[in-house]
Enzyme design. Structure first.
Site: not given
Ligand code: ITT
Length: 216
Positions: A40, A89, A175
């Site tokens: 998580e 991340d 993007d």
């Protein structure tokens, strides 16, 4: 040297393979391994989540995995060990939205929302805040774990703006709405090479490549 690239995101993985192509390492990704339960992502910063993922997958692929309460070993050890476990991340930070979607980028709106739905939600929220700047950035926090510890970490950032409307079909994720002023286009309107030369993941993984080469 064997590196576990701890991502399930095929687009990230394609870019990471491209960025580490000149480094003499064997890259294995989570997509090459039997499915693992994902951790998580409870961190409130990109860096916390990168560390959390690197340490989690490192623990699950160690030669001497930590023992569970009844002496059971962590799963997955038979496919390790790896010299390093690399996790990242990343996400889009929009200033006018107080940093959203930020660490929630992958799940923004709903976990199964399409990107056009997410773009529409971002434009809807921006419309509620007229006059606020359109500035935004992509951030990539990278963490490398080895033997249960973080051995290296770094970040990469690209500064830009939210485009007037989505444009382009290259790249992935957000993007098409990320306008990069020096190119005069969104990151979905340029080649992967051009994107990675200037983008967050390119910066972070080039630093990782230098660090790996120093240790060889
Ligand atoms: P892993 O955790 O398995 O690596 P993930 O996609 O869940 O995969 P993150 O939690 O780091 O990874 O979320 C990253 C999200 O940020 C990604 O799904 C996109 O929505 C967005 N993102 C990150 N880098 C991007 C890029 O280069 N271009 C466009 N969107 C990007």
């Amino acid at each position: 040297m064997r590196l576990l690239i701890a991502t399930t995101n095929p687009d990230k993985l394609r870019e990471i393979r491209h960025l580490l192509a000149h480094v003499p390492v064997d890259l294995v990704s989570l997509r090459d391994l039997p499915p693992f339960p994902e951790p998580e992502e409870t961190g409130t910063t990109f860096q916390e989540n990168a560390r959390l993922k690197a340490l989690y997958y490192n623990a699950r692929t160690r030669a001497d995995p930590p023992r569970g309460p009844r002496g059971s070993s962590a799963v997955g050890c038979e496919i390790g060990p790896f010299d390093y476990t690399v996790a990242e991340d990343s996400g889009l930070v929009v200033d006018a939205l107080d940093g959203e979607p930020g660490v929630h980028s992958a799940r923004f709106l709903r976990a199964d929302a399409s990107y056009p739905e997410r773009f529409a939600e971002i434009y809807r929220r921006l419309a509620e805040r007229p006059g606020r700047p359109r500035t935004a950035r992509f951030v990539c926090a990278l963490a490398v774990a080895r033997d249960g510890r973080v051995a290296y970490e770094t970040t990469g950032v690209i500064e830009g703006e939210i485009a007037a409307a989505p444009r382009g079909t290259a790249g992935f994720g957000y993007d098409p709405i990320f306008f990069y002023p020096p190119y005069g286009s969104t990151l979905a309107e340029v080649t992967e090479d051009a994107k990675l030369r200037v983008a967050h993941r390119g910066e972070a993984f080039r630093k990782l490549a230098s660090w790996l080469k120093e240790g060889m």
